[in-house]
Structures are given as C-alpha cells and as structure tokens.
Design a protein around this motif. Structure first.
Motif, PDB file in Angstrom:
ATOM      1  N   ASN A 248     -23.484 -21.868 -14.428  1.00  0.00           N
ATOM      2  CA  ASN A 248     -23.845 -21.075 -15.695  1.00  0.00           C
ATOM      3  C   ASN A 248     -25.054 -20.129 -15.686  1.00  0.00           C
ATOM      4  N   LYS A 249     -25.274 -19.548 -14.443  1.00  0.00           N
ATOM      5  CA  LYS A 249     -26.392 -18.662 -14.386  1.00  0.00           C
ATOM      6  C   LYS A 249     -25.487 -17.455 -13.691  1.00  0.00           C
ATOM      7  N   GLY A 250     -26.419 -16.384 -14.174  1.00  0.00           N
ATOM      8  CA  GLY A 250     -25.780 -14.988 -13.842  1.00  0.00           C
ATOM      9  C   GLY A 250     -24.566 -14.530 -14.722  1.00  0.00           C
ATOM     10  N   GLN A 251     -23.778 -13.704 -14.306  1.00  0.00           N
ATOM     11  CA  GLN A 251     -22.888 -12.971 -15.471  1.00  0.00           C
ATOM     12  C   GLN A 251     -21.357 -13.063 -14.690  1.00  0.00           C
ATOM     13  N   ILE A 252     -20.310 -13.486 -15.390  1.00  0.00           N
ATOM     14  CA  ILE A 252     -18.998 -13.427 -14.902  1.00  0.00           C
ATOM     15  C   ILE A 252     -18.324 -12.470 -16.085  1.00  0.00           C
ATOM     16  N   ILE A 253     -17.854 -11.352 -15.528  1.00  0.00           N
ATOM     17  CA  ILE A 253     -16.850 -10.618 -16.486  1.00  0.00           C
ATOM     18  C   ILE A 253     -15.560 -10.770 -16.160  1.00  0.00           C
ATOM     19  N   GLU A 264      -7.522 -16.811 -25.170  1.00  0.00           N
ATOM     20  CA  GLU A 264      -7.503 -18.377 -24.781  1.00  0.00           C
ATOM     21  C   GLU A 264      -8.595 -18.758 -23.800  1.00  0.00           C
ATOM     22  N   LEU A 265      -8.847 -17.691 -22.839  1.00  0.00           N
ATOM     23  CA  LEU A 265      -9.954 -18.149 -21.926  1.00  0.00           C
ATOM     24  C   LEU A 265     -11.461 -18.464 -22.787  1.00  0.00           C
ATOM     25  N   LYS A 266     -11.611 -17.550 -23.700  1.00  0.00           N
ATOM     26  CA  LYS A 266     -12.790 -17.770 -24.537  1.00  0.00           C
ATOM     27  C   LYS A 266     -12.638 -19.224 -25.075  1.00  0.00           C
ATOM     28  N   ARG A 267     -11.500 -19.671 -25.797  1.00  0.00           N
ATOM     29  CA  ARG A 267     -11.373 -20.947 -26.333  1.00  0.00           C
ATOM     30  C   ARG A 267     -11.670 -21.954 -25.121  1.00  0.00           C
ATOM     31  N   ARG A 268     -11.182 -21.879 -23.965  1.00  0.00           N
ATOM     32  CA  ARG A 268     -11.291 -22.962 -22.974  1.00  0.00           C
ATOM     33  C   ARG A 268     -12.889 -22.957 -22.522  1.00  0.00           C
ATOM     34  N   ALA A 269     -13.568 -21.768 -22.351  1.00  0.00           N
ATOM     35  CA  ALA A 269     -14.741 -21.364 -22.134  1.00  0.00           C
ATOM     36  C   ALA A 269     -15.838 -22.298 -23.003  1.00  0.00           C
ATOM     37  N   LYS A 270     -15.373 -22.253 -24.224  1.00  0.00           N
ATOM     38  CA  LYS A 270     -16.251 -22.785 -25.359  1.00  0.00           C
ATOM     39  C   LYS A 270     -16.142 -24.379 -25.114  1.00  0.00           C
ATOM     40  N   ARG A 271     -14.760 -24.774 -24.626  1.00  0.00           N
ATOM     41  CA  ARG A 271     -14.713 -26.275 -24.604  1.00  0.00           C
ATOM     42  C   ARG A 271     -15.438 -26.866 -23.415  1.00  0.00           C
ATOM     43  N   ASN A 272     -15.382 -25.803 -22.339  1.00  0.00           N
ATOM     44  CA  ASN A 272     -15.986 -26.227 -20.901  1.00  0.00           C
ATOM     45  C   ASN A 272     -17.523 -26.096 -20.991  1.00  0.00           C
ATOM     46  N   ALA A 274     -19.196 -23.181 -20.707  1.00  0.00           N
ATOM     47  CA  ALA A 274     -19.441 -22.140 -19.866  1.00  0.00           C
ATOM     48  C   ALA A 274     -20.054 -20.791 -20.722  1.00  0.00           C
ATOM     49  N   HIS A 275     -21.206 -20.630 -20.469  1.00  0.00           N
ATOM     50  CA  HIS A 275     -21.681 -19.551 -21.452  1.00  0.00           C
ATOM     51  C   HIS A 275     -21.934 -18.095 -20.675  1.00  0.00           C
ATOM     52  N   ASN A 276     -21.805 -17.999 -19.598  1.00  0.00           N
ATOM     53  CA  ASN A 276     -21.805 -16.787 -18.762  1.00  0.00           C
ATOM     54  C   ASN A 276     -20.767 -16.114 -18.566  1.00  0.00           C
ATOM     55  N   ILE A 277     -19.597 -16.167 -19.662  1.00  0.00           N
ATOM     56  CA  ILE A 277     -18.625 -15.445 -19.363  1.00  0.00           C
ATOM     57  C   ILE A 277     -18.316 -14.404 -20.470  1.00  0.00           C
ATOM     58  N   GLU A 278     -18.105 -13.129 -19.935  1.00  0.00           N
ATOM     59  CA  GLU A 278     -17.831 -12.060 -20.948  1.00  0.00           C
ATOM     60  C   GLU A 278     -16.511 -11.637 -20.671  1.00  0.00           C
ATOM     61  N   THR A 279     -15.471 -11.352 -21.746  1.00  0.00           N
ATOM     62  CA  THR A 279     -14.301 -10.942 -21.626  1.00  0.00           C
ATOM     63  C   THR A 279     -14.238  -9.406 -21.763  1.00  0.00           C
ATOM     64  N   ARG A 280     -13.345  -8.590 -21.111  1.00  0.00           N
ATOM     65  CA  ARG A 280     -13.132  -7.429 -21.296  1.00  0.00           C
ATOM     66  C   ARG A 280     -11.549  -7.105 -20.862  1.00  0.00           C
ATOM     67  N   ALA A 281     -10.884  -6.468 -21.871  1.00  0.00           N
ATOM     68  CA  ALA A 281      -9.475  -6.277 -21.805  1.00  0.00           C
ATOM     69  C   ALA A 281      -9.432  -4.708 -20.910  1.00  0.00           C
ATOM     70  N   ILE A 282      -8.483  -4.917 -20.177  1.00  0.00           N
ATOM     71  CA  ILE A 282      -8.559  -3.461 -19.412  1.00  0.00           C
ATOM     72  C   ILE A 282      -7.393  -2.943 -20.208  1.00  0.00           C
ATOM     73  N   GLU A 283      -7.957  -1.775 -21.032  1.00  0.00           N
ATOM     74  CA  GLU A 283      -7.124  -0.824 -21.851  1.00  0.00           C
ATOM     75  C   GLU A 283      -7.080   0.619 -21.017  1.00  0.00           C
ATOM     76  N   SER A 284      -7.635   0.878 -20.122  1.00  0.00           N
ATOM     77  CA  SER A 284      -7.546   2.153 -19.306  1.00  0.00           C
ATOM     78  C   SER A 284      -8.306   2.002 -18.004  1.00  0.00           C
ATOM     79  N   THR A 285      -8.299   3.191 -17.199  1.00  0.00           N
ATOM     80  CA  THR A 285      -9.000   2.908 -16.058  1.00  0.00           C
ATOM     81  C   THR A 285     -10.427   2.998 -16.042  1.00  0.00           C
ATOM     82  N   LYS A 286     -10.955   3.525 -17.398  1.00  0.00           N
ATOM     83  CA  LYS A 286     -12.544   3.416 -17.613  1.00  0.00           C
ATOM     84  C   LYS A 286     -13.169   1.952 -17.572  1.00  0.00           C
TER      85      LYS A 286
END
Length: 404
Positions: A248-253, A264-272, A274-286
């Motif tokens: 749980n240390k550091g950052q997972i994107i 769904e990942l956010k829901r599972r992370a809460k149950r697990n 796991a607090h070091n996860i940030e989600t980002r949808a890939i909407e463009s190459t940016k």
C-alpha cells in the motif's frame, strides 16, 4: 446420475443464448443460476458445468449429433443426448431423447477422436494457426490441456491476511485448499465451491485469480514507494496484486480505455483495502503523454487472442475470428510503442499476454526491441507458461529494462 427436467431445460435455454445469440457463457450462466432459489449446490453445479461442457465440445457434439448451426431446440437436445451418452448418463423416457442412437454415438466419438480438430473441438483456422506457430506435437498437447476444466485458484490479499490464516478460515467452512508450488500467494481449491458468498471474500481477504496470472505482477519486480502504471488494468486483478506487493506504499496508476472496468476496480480496491491506486480512463493520447518518463515500473497486460485461457472461456473458441488475430497483433505493437515511453531511465516494463502464440508474445518483444522506441530497452528475461506443463492457464511475460 438422474436427469431433472427443470435443470436440463435451463441448460438448453442457456445454450440457445450462447450459440444463437452470441451471448457470453459466463454471463448467461450467472443469469441461469438465479432462476430458482430452491436449487442446491449440486443443482447449480449441474447447470453451470453441463452448459460449459457442451459449449467446450460444441463442434464434436454437433458432428456426432449430425446438426449444424444455427441450432434449434431439437438440435440442442440432440447435442445434449450426445453429452449424456458419452458421460454414461442414462437418458430418461422424454420425447427429446426418442430414438437416440446410443451405440452409434459412441462409435462416432471413437472415429472422430482420431482427428484433432474434432477431438479437441476447435475451428479449422485455430487448429492451423496453433500447429503452424507451435508445431504439431506441442500444439496437440497444449490444446488438449486447454480443454480441461480450470481449477479454482485464490490469490491471498496480504494487505489483510496471510495464506495460512486464510486456509484455516476456509477449512472451517468445509472448503479445503492447498498451496501451489512457486506461487507465493496462491491457494488452490481441492473441490469446486462458491467462495464468493463467504465472509472472507466480502472482507477482501482474497481474489479469485489463476495461478499463471498471479506470476505477472511478481515479474514486474515492484517495491514499496514506487510509481507504477498498470496500462491495461481492466477490472484490476493484477493492479490489486501490485498494491499488496507494494504494501500500500507508493502510487499505482491504473489505466484502461474502458471506464466502466475502472469503476469495478475502484469497488474491488475498497474491499481489498488497497489505498494507493488511482484510476485514469484513457480518453486520448494526452493521458499517456502526461506520464512519459515518469514511471518506475510499467505493466502492459496486453489485449490478446486469449488462447491461453480457453479453459475458463470455452466460448471464445467460437467467438474468435482469424482476422481478429491480425488486428490484435497490430494493436499489441502499437501499445508497446506508445506505453513504453512512460518508463523512466533505469525503470522496468513487463509485457504480458494470456496467449500461447509466439506471434503475440516473443515475436512482439523482438519487433519492439528492433524499433526506434525499443532501442533503449534490453530484455532481462521472459517466461512462457504452457497449460500442459503448468496445469494452469497459458501465459507469456517479458521483463524489459530501460537503460539508465
């Protein structure tokens, strides 16, 4: 075994949706199992396993039954009769089974079992691709293994418990498990059971994840405190494993082109927990470019044909088309070219697939290393997991390092 009419009807209804309407087998079975609250564990197991069995052996059973797609209900009952006969199950005196040629079925089975594409129940094109890429002997062994029912394997969430503690908790619920050699977080069920209804699952003590899939996060060589990007995270099976390995240390994107999977990942992370996860949808190459040269570790669990996981997704044999393979190989190389740029100097990258085809695996890595984008990377090691040797899913993983 005695056949029960309502259970058999459910199987036929499920097969109609899977074969004729293109529905996914796992989703159909989930719905079927909600039909009757009076069904016990054995009833539910019969519906699920029989449906999967007939999906798995569709080509062989259709050939023996002398029926062709699209299958009407009479055709499906004929295929069901083939399944039952080959399993040694006595057919009841129902109109669907009138004049079933039991002896002819067994004779036809023996005859067709001499021809691999019928014996292993696969499309012609898949048989040709498998033999071309792996060779006749290896492909024969591998496709036979990929037609076996998959074991249920759990990955212990070490953020919340240990393998030994979880084994004891499950044992008290009459669910027996065993350790899996060379898989530090794996527990394999000795007999199939519905583990999702247990308090241990609801409390986030484990996830269901095949033993081969568990190797991928470990291959990335992560440490607590790192910045790690999981580029094709999906619903997050490997992301959650990375979180536990990083304590749980550091950052997972966690990134994906499908935003609903990240929910769904956010829901599972809460149950697990796991607090070091940030989600980002890939909407463009940016979204990708913002992370160029910034990650200690990058995981590319690439989209692929899924040929290594046919044991748990047997309907993929009938959904997969040869032109998809050509498209996915191009996508794999495009992803490697783009996402590898997120690795910083001295950082590492894992490219992984759940395929057993060299054209999706080591050939992609070789092509990448010869390209301009790959010239600063070296191959540290790679691993080919074959189902017939491991007893688990077929997988490939390659660890690459960017020069400091």
């Amino acid at each position: 075994m005695r056949l029960h009419r309502n259970l058999c009807f459910s199987v036929i209804d499920g097969l109609t949706l899977i074969f004729n309407e293109g529905k996914y087998a796992d989703k159909v079975i989930q719905q079927l199992l909600k039909r009757d609250k009076r069904w016990g564990a054995r009833d539910r197991a019969f519906v699920a396993e029989t449906t999967y069995d007939i999906v798995r052996w569709k080509r062989l059973y259709a050939e023996i039954a002398e029926v062709k797609a699209p299958f009407d209900r009479d055709n499906l009952w004929r295929m069901f009769a083939v399944w039952a006969t080959l399993k040694g199950i006595k057919l009841p005196d129902w109109k669907y089974f009138e004049s079933t040629p039991t002896r002819k079925i067994k004779g036809r089975f023996d005859e067709l079992s001499q021809i691999r594409k019928f014996k292993e129940s696969i499309p012609d094109w898949m048989d040709e691709v498998g033999e071309k890429e792996l060779g006749k002997a290896l492909w024969s062994k591998e496709i036979e293994a990929l037609n076996q029912q998959a074991d249920v394997v759990l990955r212990v969430n070490t953020l919340k418990t240990t393998k030994e503690k979880l084994q004891t908790i499950l044992f008290d619920l009459d669910i027996e498990t065993e350790f899996v050699q060379n898989h530090p977080a794996a527990l394999k069920l000795k007999e199939r059971a519905n583990v999702f209804t247990t308090e241990a699952f609801k409390n986030g003590f484990f996830e269901v994840q095949d033993a081969s899939s568990q190797l991928v996060a470990e291959y990335l060589d992560v440490q607590p405190g790192m910045r790690v990007v999981d580029t094709c995270a999906g619903a997050g099976g490997k992301t959650l494993h990375l979180a536990s390995l990083m304590e749980n240390k550091g950052q997972i994107i966690a990134m994906d082109i499908y935003g609903n999977k990240l929910h769904e990942l956010k829901r599972r992370a809460k149950r697990n927990g796991a607090h070091n996860i940030e989600t980002r949808a890939i909407e463009s190459t940016k979204t990708i470019k913002k992370l160029y040269d910034k990650a200690d570790r990058v995981l590319i669990d690439s989209p692929c044909s899924g040929l290594g996981v046919l044991r748990r997704n047997p309907d993929a044999k009938w959904k997969l088309q040869p032109d998809f393979l050509d498209k996915i190989r191009k996508t794999q190389q495009d992803i490697l070219q783009q996402y590898s740029r997120m690795v910083k100097n001295g950082g590492k990258l894992v490219y992984a697939t759940c395929s057993v085809l060299p054209s999706e695996n080591q050939n992609q890595v070789e092509a990448f290393l010869k390209s301009e984008a790959g010239e600063n990377f070296t191959l540290v090691k790679d691993k080919k997991v074959m189902a017939h040797k491991s007893g688990f899913d077929g997988f490939y993983m390659a660890l690459l390092e960017r020069k400091a």
